[in-house]
Design a protein around this motif. Structure first.
Motif, PDB file in Angstrom:
ATOM      1  N   UNK A  28     -49.684  -5.101 -12.559  1.00  0.00           N
ATOM      2  CA  UNK A  28     -49.624  -4.329 -11.214  1.00  0.00           C
ATOM      3  C   UNK A  28     -48.836  -3.296 -11.282  1.00  0.00           C
ATOM      4  N   UNK A  29     -47.830  -3.131 -12.139  1.00  0.00           N
ATOM      5  CA  UNK A  29     -47.031  -1.912 -12.315  1.00  0.00           C
ATOM      6  C   UNK A  29     -46.077  -1.755 -11.092  1.00  0.00           C
ATOM      7  N   UNK A  51     -41.763  -0.184  -4.731  1.00  0.00           N
ATOM      8  CA  UNK A  51     -41.910   1.195  -5.424  1.00  0.00           C
ATOM      9  C   UNK A  51     -40.797   1.671  -6.291  1.00  0.00           C
ATOM     10  N   UNK A  52     -40.628   2.821  -6.783  1.00  0.00           N
ATOM     11  CA  UNK A  52     -39.529   3.173  -7.701  1.00  0.00           C
ATOM     12  C   UNK A  52     -38.281   3.225  -6.857  1.00  0.00           C
ATOM     13  N   UNK A  53     -38.583   3.493  -5.609  1.00  0.00           N
ATOM     14  CA  UNK A  53     -37.030   3.783  -4.818  1.00  0.00           C
ATOM     15  C   UNK A  53     -37.036   2.506  -4.016  1.00  0.00           C
ATOM     16  N   UNK A  54     -37.638   1.464  -4.149  1.00  0.00           N
ATOM     17  CA  UNK A  54     -37.172   0.162  -3.700  1.00  0.00           C
ATOM     18  C   UNK A  54     -37.093   0.092  -2.088  1.00  0.00           C
ATOM     19  N   UNK A  55     -38.015   0.851  -1.633  1.00  0.00           N
ATOM     20  CA  UNK A  55     -38.207   1.097   0.113  1.00  0.00           C
ATOM     21  C   UNK A  55     -38.909  -0.165   0.686  1.00  0.00           C
ATOM     22  N   UNK A  56     -38.170  -0.326   1.811  1.00  0.00           N
ATOM     23  CA  UNK A  56     -38.782  -1.375   2.650  1.00  0.00           C
ATOM     24  C   UNK A  56     -40.347  -0.917   2.938  1.00  0.00           C
ATOM     25  N   UNK A 257     -32.793  -5.602   8.401  1.00  0.00           N
ATOM     26  CA  UNK A 257     -32.723  -4.414   8.409  1.00  0.00           C
ATOM     27  C   UNK A 257     -33.082  -3.525   6.992  1.00  0.00           C
ATOM     28  N   UNK A 258     -33.373  -2.339   7.328  1.00  0.00           N
ATOM     29  CA  UNK A 258     -33.645  -1.357   6.487  1.00  0.00           C
ATOM     30  C   UNK A 258     -32.442  -1.229   5.461  1.00  0.00           C
ATOM     31  N   UNK A 259     -31.169  -1.231   6.028  1.00  0.00           N
ATOM     32  CA  UNK A 259     -29.888  -1.130   4.939  1.00  0.00           C
ATOM     33  C   UNK A 259     -29.190  -2.363   4.914  1.00  0.00           C
ATOM     34  N   UNK A 260     -28.310  -2.318   3.982  1.00  0.00           N
ATOM     35  CA  UNK A 260     -27.707  -0.992   3.089  1.00  0.00           C
ATOM     36  C   UNK A 260     -28.774  -0.574   1.977  1.00  0.00           C
ATOM     37  N   UNK A 261     -29.504  -1.657   1.397  1.00  0.00           N
ATOM     38  CA  UNK A 261     -30.565  -1.097   0.645  1.00  0.00           C
ATOM     39  C   UNK A 261     -30.130  -1.798  -0.774  1.00  0.00           C
ATOM     40  N   UNK A 262     -30.915  -1.622  -1.794  1.00  0.00           N
ATOM     41  CA  UNK A 262     -30.729  -2.351  -3.129  1.00  0.00           C
ATOM     42  C   UNK A 262     -29.922  -1.513  -4.169  1.00  0.00           C
ATOM     43  N   UNK A 263     -29.259  -0.402  -3.928  1.00  0.00           N
ATOM     44  CA  UNK A 263     -28.337   0.432  -4.534  1.00  0.00           C
ATOM     45  C   UNK A 263     -26.903   0.233  -4.226  1.00  0.00           C
ATOM     46  N   UNK A 268     -29.803   3.598  -8.652  1.00  0.00           N
ATOM     47  CA  UNK A 268     -31.318   3.554  -8.615  1.00  0.00           C
ATOM     48  C   UNK A 268     -32.082   3.534 -10.062  1.00  0.00           C
ATOM     49  N   UNK A 269     -31.435   4.117 -10.965  1.00  0.00           N
ATOM     50  CA  UNK A 269     -31.996   4.055 -12.418  1.00  0.00           C
ATOM     51  C   UNK A 269     -31.766   2.638 -12.960  1.00  0.00           C
TER      52      UNK A 269
END
Length: 305
Positions: A28-29, A51-56, A257-263, A268-269
């Protein structure tokens, strides 16, 4: 209080982790954006793809169980998970799934062209062609899902009256709702009442709804408590805060919550390249590294552009 604007993530139970990675990363890439462990059972992976940015709104997560005990899909569960692909991308995905010997059916879901199939552990998946055109044929994120409610009308009313989704269509078979945000995530609530489901391999554990920040999160917790939904305390999941409740049709809902996020602990890389443990389990790292199953074969996996 602002209405729920999108799905944050959907979490399912699967089997062999290597098969899971091959299906979602290779076929599924999607991007493996975090490999960590279950907060309540650290001997089990918790794998996040997006996705590439790990977005909610793009995140699907898995608990790979080391058991062959299959679940039973039924009421009180999330049903088929639908990803959105760009308009005109059906032919590409037809060719791609065929090349990997994935059996699929062409149908309509949410009144849109749809490819329906199962993943390597029997989880019901769909690719739904959206209205957005793109030269990139990759999955854009979620299109929506079905909620297999034991009380369909009550579930619809929770979505509409409490969470703020819009009811866009009702017929003799189902309720069709959508979120108010730009993603327009779609929810189908079939009116047919299935026998009660049982969690296990091949079933969805919960759906999580997105809120922007901690303040909104606390407001939702207070509101749900006042509406007698039996909401949990706020749980720190490291990459987001979470509360849980079981809605009136017995489907497990989370608000995240949307944050703090995966980074927060990987660039990100580098997302998804290393086992990232919650701080309380770092002392177990050596034992967990030895016990957790490998995620990939050493050999290069088959792929096509």
């Amino acid at each position: 209080m602002e209405s729920i604007r999108r799905i944050h993530h959907i979490s399912a139970i699967v089997g062999e982790p290597k098969d899971n990675v091959r299906f979602y990363e290779t076929i599924l890439k999607l991007r493996l954006v975090k490999q960590t462990v279950n907060f309540d059972e650290p001997e089990t992976y918790h794998l996040y793809y997006g996705n590439d940015l790990a977005e909610p709104g793009t995140l699907i997560t898995f608990f790979p169980w080391s058991t062959t005990s299959r679940g039973r899909v039924g009421s009180g569960q999330v049903g088929r998970i639908a990803f959105r692909i760009p308009k005109g991308a059906m032919s590409y995905w037809n060719e791609r799934l065929t090349s990997f010997d994935i059996n699929f059916e062409i149908s309509q879901m949410f009144n849109r062209p749809t490819m329906s199939f199962e993943d390597s552990h029997g989880l019901a998946i769909a690719l739904v062609e959206g209205e957005e055109e793109s030269k990139d044929t990759r999955i854009l994120g979620f299109h929506g899902t079905a909620l297999l409610s034991s009380q369909p009308k009550d579930t619809m009313e929770t979505l509409r009256d409490d969470l703020g989704l819009q009811l866009v269509l009702e017929n003799e078979d189902s309720f069709h709702l959508e979120t108010v945000g730009p993603e327009k995530h779609h929810i189908i609530v079939p009116k047919e009442k299935l026998p009660r489901g049982r969690f296990g391999v091949g079933t969805v554990h919960h759906i999580a709804w997105s809120v922007p920040d901690d303040n909104a999160h606390r407001e939702w917790q207070t509101y749900l408590f006042e509406e007698k939904y039996g909401v949990t305390e706020i749980k720190d999941r490291q990459y987001f805060k979470a509360i849980y409740f079981v809605e009136k049709g017995n489907v497990v809902f989370e608000i995240a919550t949307d944050g703090p996020g995966f980074t927060i602990n990987e660039s990100l890389e580098e997302l998804g390249q290393n086992l990232m443990l919650p701080p309380q389990y770092e002392y177990m790292r050596e034992a967990l590294v030895k016990s957790l199953l490998p995620l990939r074969d050493e050999e290069l996996t088959h792929d096509i552009d």
